[in-house]
Design a protein around this motif. Structure first.
Motif, PDB file in Angstrom:
ATOM      1  N   ARG A   1       1.017  -1.176  -0.024  1.00 16.78           N
ATOM      2  CA  ARG A   1       0.087  -0.160   0.024  1.00 16.78           C
ATOM      3  C   ARG A   1       0.599   1.333   0.072  1.00 16.78           C
ATOM      4  O   ARG A   1       0.414   2.172  -0.494  1.00 16.78           O
ATOM      5  CB  ARG A   1      -0.884   0.034   1.325  1.00 16.78           C
TER       6      ARG A   1
ATOM      7  N   ASN B   1       1.475   1.850  -3.394  1.00 21.17           N
ATOM      8  CA  ASN B   1       0.263   2.669  -4.047  1.00 21.17           C
ATOM      9  C   ASN B   1       0.097   4.019  -3.773  1.00 21.17           C
ATOM     10  O   ASN B   1      -0.328   4.908  -4.490  1.00 21.17           O
ATOM     11  CB  ASN B   1      -1.092   2.014  -3.482  1.00 21.17           C
ATOM     12  N   SER B   2       0.407   4.269  -2.467  1.00 21.88           N
ATOM     13  CA  SER B   2       0.204   5.740  -2.056  1.00 21.88           C
ATOM     14  C   SER B   2       1.510   6.556  -2.918  1.00 21.88           C
ATOM     15  O   SER B   2       1.311   7.761  -3.037  1.00 21.88           O
ATOM     16  CB  SER B   2       0.503   5.840  -0.400  1.00 21.88           C
TER      17      SER B   2
ATOM     18  N   ILE C   1      -2.188   4.520  -8.292  1.00 18.71           N
ATOM     19  CA  ILE C   1      -2.554   3.034  -8.530  1.00 18.71           C
ATOM     20  C   ILE C   1      -2.246   2.622  -9.721  1.00 18.71           C
ATOM     21  O   ILE C   1      -1.914   1.481 -10.289  1.00 18.71           O
ATOM     22  CB  ILE C   1      -4.026   3.337  -8.546  1.00 18.71           C
TER      23      ILE C   1
ATOM     24  N   SER D   1       1.210   1.518  -9.975  1.00 21.98           N
ATOM     25  CA  SER D   1       1.504   0.379  -9.039  1.00 21.98           C
ATOM     26  C   SER D   1       0.819  -0.860  -9.788  1.00 21.98           C
ATOM     27  O   SER D   1       1.207  -2.145  -9.660  1.00 21.98           O
ATOM     28  CB  SER D   1       0.585   0.593  -7.861  1.00 21.98           C
ATOM     29  N   ASN D   2      -0.516  -0.629 -10.587  1.00 18.51           N
ATOM     30  CA  ASN D   2      -0.729  -1.797 -11.277  1.00 18.51           C
ATOM     31  C   ASN D   2       0.159  -2.203 -12.441  1.00 18.51           C
ATOM     32  O   ASN D   2       0.202  -3.489 -12.698  1.00 18.51           O
ATOM     33  CB  ASN D   2      -2.111  -1.431 -11.990  1.00 18.51           C
TER      34      ASN D   2
END
Length: 887
Positions: A196, A199-200, A204, A207-208
């Motif tokens: 996470r 992600n932060s 997103i 990250s994907n």
């Protein structure tokens, strides 16, 4: 060309490609031509096929034909199902201006083979007879339909088996591959620690992309007979088919594979400039006679054993895990019966005010009663219920039980205290959780203020919706307490983004009392909480040293074995009754202790303080009664019952200067206070003038409005001070929260209040003062090179030198290495600002010798005259701060 010939050409064009066509007189219900079905050169008489005579009606034909249609696959069945009204519907369709209808369907095998037909009925009207006629066409779409259904099937399979994020196999396909493969091997599940954070930091979308790269990396590292599946988020699973037996040799190969994967992910972190990717793995051996889901759950169990480990990042499922899973399964099976039979008992951990040693609250703890007097402790079942989702049921059970017990005690006329209930992170993910709890409390008949909710600090970090969840609970009237504060990694961020009413200090912080760094940490944490308007509760307090330390820090409440172990409901009730008795004997004293939390530095020099029950219209107590008698000359003083309204009316008429009387009446009016206060702690102040000691004096009245936990009465704690003499006492010793604990000079918040006051006075008198901001150069480098203890020595020495140089100044530490100084009038006028600044820098700078090295300490100083008619103190300090950075 004649019209008849043209019509025939149109007809041939229309029926081209049809496997059957025939004419119908809809009005007369007659079939007017042969009904032949052409199946690739094989002609079938449809009337004979259906067992009908040549002169049968159209309605009879429709009835028999419907029996040959697979109705469950009929695309548009409405006109065909009720064959009796089929003709009437066709006529109505024509009269409505619609001249064709169509439907598609599969036929049954009774006509020789299954066909997918498109039926079209074209409607016309005969000019001579006025009859409505129809041309019925049947076309064969079997091949295209089969092709379409096969494509749909492939698409469904793609959706069922293909992971939408990675484009590879999902968990369903992984399980199918495993069954198809049919040989034993190792299943390995993999997660990424704290993904996470990526992600932060990265967003997103990026990250994907990283997850897709991880998926491709894992595929590339596995053998051709191995396969991988993406579960969700950062969770992957793969199967190693070549390691098809349990042996130490295979275990070593698996460890090497895990090592290569770990190294490869580390390189991804470097290549894409992202936070470190740290995988951890759970491993279990699978055989074809075992359910895949059970084998996968084993890997998850093993994986959790190393989730927080820094020594290794993998674990094998073991026999111990098997026994634990069996034990957990027995717990799960017993849960429903335990709920139904009320085997979960609520125990109460009391909270005490360290000043008064009175009971002020409790925390609800759950115990699972097993056999007789045996109990299962929460640590054995709570983590399991958090994993399997049962925790929501248990949370609600505990909440309901506490509400019912509180209501029962109220009905018995017992003065209750708030009992806080833990709300697990699992419950927070359910929609409308706040309104559900409000409904339960309302139905039972308990005020939400008596059942505050505790949410752990880690839950506030993990849940991105926590701010809106907290707001929804506040909207429903529930006080919120942040539990286990100090155990997470984002404490200050969580305090900043949402409002909690109480901060609960974790036992891990309390255990450090007596340690230099631990004491400092608690001092600043409690001071920060107070500044944010939060109450502070300390958990796990076990000895007198801890109590005294927390008492000195103005900690509001304490829970722990020093005061009491958790109590059963029966024993906690006894504590409530004892508390009520003590309060009835020491009511005034209890109120005085209660209002200590409201005292501020300005009130330490109050001339007199009044305690008033606004609801009952009673002035309860006056501190400084002798001075009150002499100055106010109140005729009521000394009486047993003093009316609040009569007292303030007397003061207004006989003491307050005439020009302030209307405003004073509005400020102290009892009805106004009752109507405008809703029971939350509230502070109001009012300045006025009156004659004092033969001179006109500027006075300040500060009113704290509050309600105690044990009644709905509105109380007021009123402090009256003389503002004309406050300036003389402004540097008097204050409470420790107004002082910086390290340097023993003023804290930022209190110094700002003093400086604002002084600057305003200077403005009124038309005078100028010098405001300085000093920043120690390269202070972080000193800390990094020689440690924080050396940094503290520098700060203490710097503060001492500032006080020595500007003896009459207001000096405060306003940052880790920043100091704010407001010079006295005499010091401000002594020299030009530039000369003063240079002398100050020389005096403050010094040389230290540390570990054989010479450390030269210098400061950057920015200064300017105040007041500035165009800028506020905040804006001036901001300018000075920017100036220190610019230099």
């Amino acid at each position: 060309m004649g019209s008849t010939s043209l019509e025939q050409q149109y007809r041939r064009a229309i029926i081209s490609g049809a496997i059957a066509s025939f004419d119908v007189n809809v009005t007369k219900d007659e079939i007017e031509s042969e009904v032949i079905l052409d199946l690739g050169g094989k002609e079938i008489d449809m009337l004979a096929l259906l067992g009908l005579e040549k002169n049968c009606t159209f309605t009879e034909f429709v009835k028999r034909w419907c029996e040959r249609i697979s109705l469950e696959q009929l695309e548009k069945p409405r006109p065909l199902i009720n064959y009796k009204k089929f003709r009437e519907r066709l006529i109505a369709l024509f009269e409505a201006g619609k001249y064709n209808r169509g439907t598609e369907y599969w036929t049954t095998k009774e006509i020789g083979e299954e066909l997918y037909l498109r039926e079209s009925i074209l409607l016309t009207k005969d000019d001579e007879s006025g009859d409505i006629k129809a041309l019925v066409l049947l076309r064969d779409f079997t091949t295209s339909r089969i092709r379409e259904e096969e494509e749909k099937k492939r698409e469904l399979e793609r959706n069922a088996y293909i992971d939408q994020l990675t484009g590879g196999d999902n968990y369903i396909k992984f399980k199918e591959n495993l069954h198809d493969q049919g040989t034993p091997g190792y299943i390995v599940s993999m997660d990424l620690r704290a993904f996470r954070i990526i992600n932060s930091v990265c967003g997103i979308q990026k990250s994907n992309g990283i997850l897709r790269i991880i998926h491709e990396t894992l595929k590339a590292m596995l053998d051709k007979n191995d396969f991988i599946g993406h579960i969700n988020a950062d969770h992957f699973v793969f199967f190693l088919s070549n390691l098809n037996e349990i042996s130490e040799e295979n275990a070593d190969k698996l460890r090497r594979t895990i090592g290569r994967i770990t190294d490869s992910l580390s390189f991804i972190s470097i290549d894409f400039d992202i936070p470190q990717l740290v995988p951890y793995f759970g491993i279990a051996f699978w055989t074809p006679d075992e359910k895949v889901e059970f084998a996968y759950s084993k890997t998850v169990t093993a994986k959790h054993k190393v989730k927080e480990s820094r020594d290794k990042n993998y674990a094998f499922f073991s026999q111990d895990d098997t026994e634990r899973l069996s034990h957990e399964k027995s717990i799960e099976e017993a849960f429903k019966d335990a709920i139904s039979n009320n085997l979960f008992e609520i125990w109460y951990q009391p909270k005490y005010n360290p000043e008064t040693t009175t009971l002020v609250g409790a925390e609800a703890l759950v115990r699972w009663k097993k056999n007789g007097s045996e109990y299962t402790m929460p640590g054995e079942f709570i983590p399991l219920f958090e994993r399997n989702g049962m925790i929501k049921i248990l949370d609600e059970y505990v909440f309901r039980a506490v509400c019912e017990q509180q209501k029962k005690w109220l009905d018995e006329k017992i003065d209750i205290v708030p009992v806080s209930i833990n709300l697990s992170r699992g419950s927070l993910y359910y929609r409308n959780i706040a309104s559900q709890y409000k409904y339960i409390a309302e139905k039972i008949g308990i005020d939400p203020n008596y059942v505050p909710l505790e949410i752990t600090e880690s839950a506030t970090v993990d849940n991105i919706d926590i701010k809106s969840i907290a707001e929804s609970f506040h909207k429903e009237g529930f006080p919120l307490q942040m539990d286990d504060f100090g155990t997470g990694y984002s404490s200050l961020a969580s305090l900043n983004t949402m409002h909690f009413d109480t901060l609960k200090l974790d036992k891990s912080l309390i255990d450090y009392i007596g340690n230099y760094s631990g004491d400092r940490l608690l001092e600043h944490t409690i001071a920060l909480a107070k500044e944010l308007g939060m109450h502070v509760t300390a958990e796990g307090v076990e000895n007198m040293q801890q109590v005294e330390f927390l008492q000195n820090l103005r900690c509001d409440s304490i829970q722990g074995f020093y005061y009491s172990k958790p109590l059963s409901a029966e024993n906690f009730k006894k504590s409530l009754l004892v508390s009520c008795v003590i309060e009835s004997f020491e009511k005034i004293k209890s109120i005085e202790y209660y209002i200590k939390r409201f005292k501020t530095p300005g009130e330490s020099s109050s001339l007199y303080e009044l305690i008033v029950n606004i609801t009952k219209n009673k002035l309860i107590n006056v501190k400084g009664a002798q001075m009150w008698r002499e100055e106010i000359k109140s005729p009521a003083l000394g009486k047993e019952d003093i009316s609040y309204t009569e007292e303030y009316e007397y003061v207004m008429k006989n003491v307050i200067s005439p020009e302030y009387r209307d405003a004073y009446r509005a400020f102290v009016d009892r009805n106004s206070l009752l109507n405008s206060s809703f029971g939350k702690n509230e502070i109001r102040s009012f300045e006025y003038e009156r004659m004092r000691n033969g001179k006109k004096a500027k006075m300040r009245m500060t009113m704290h409005l509050f309600k105690m936990h044990t009644s709905d009465d509105l109380w007021s704690y009123i402090c009256v001070s003389d503002r004309t003499i406050q300036k003389k006492n402004i540097l008097a010793p204050l409470n420790f929260t107004d002082m910086d604990s390290l340097t023993k000079i003023f804290s930022r918040s209190y110094a700002f209040e003093l400086i604002s006051y002084e600057v305003e006075e200077a403005r009124k008198e038309g005078k100028k003062r010098i405001l300085m901001l000093a920043d120690i150069d390269d202070f972080k480098k000193c800390n990094a090179s020689f440690g924080y203890k050396f940094g503290d020595e520098i700060l203490e020495e710097t503060a001492h030198r500032i006080k020595d140089f500007f003896k009459k100044s207001i000096t405060a530490r306003v940052g880790s290495d920043k100091f704010m100084i407001l010079l006295d009038e005499e010091e401000s006028d002594s020299k030009p600002i530039k000369m003063l600044t240079e002398e100050f820098k020389k005096r403050i700078g010094r040389t230290f010798y540390k570990n054989g090295e010479t450390v030269k300490i210098t400061v950057t100083v920015a200064a300017r005259y105040v007041p500035d008619e165009k800028k506020s103190i905040e804006a001036i300090l901001s300018d000075l701060n920017l100036s220190t950075f610019a230099r």
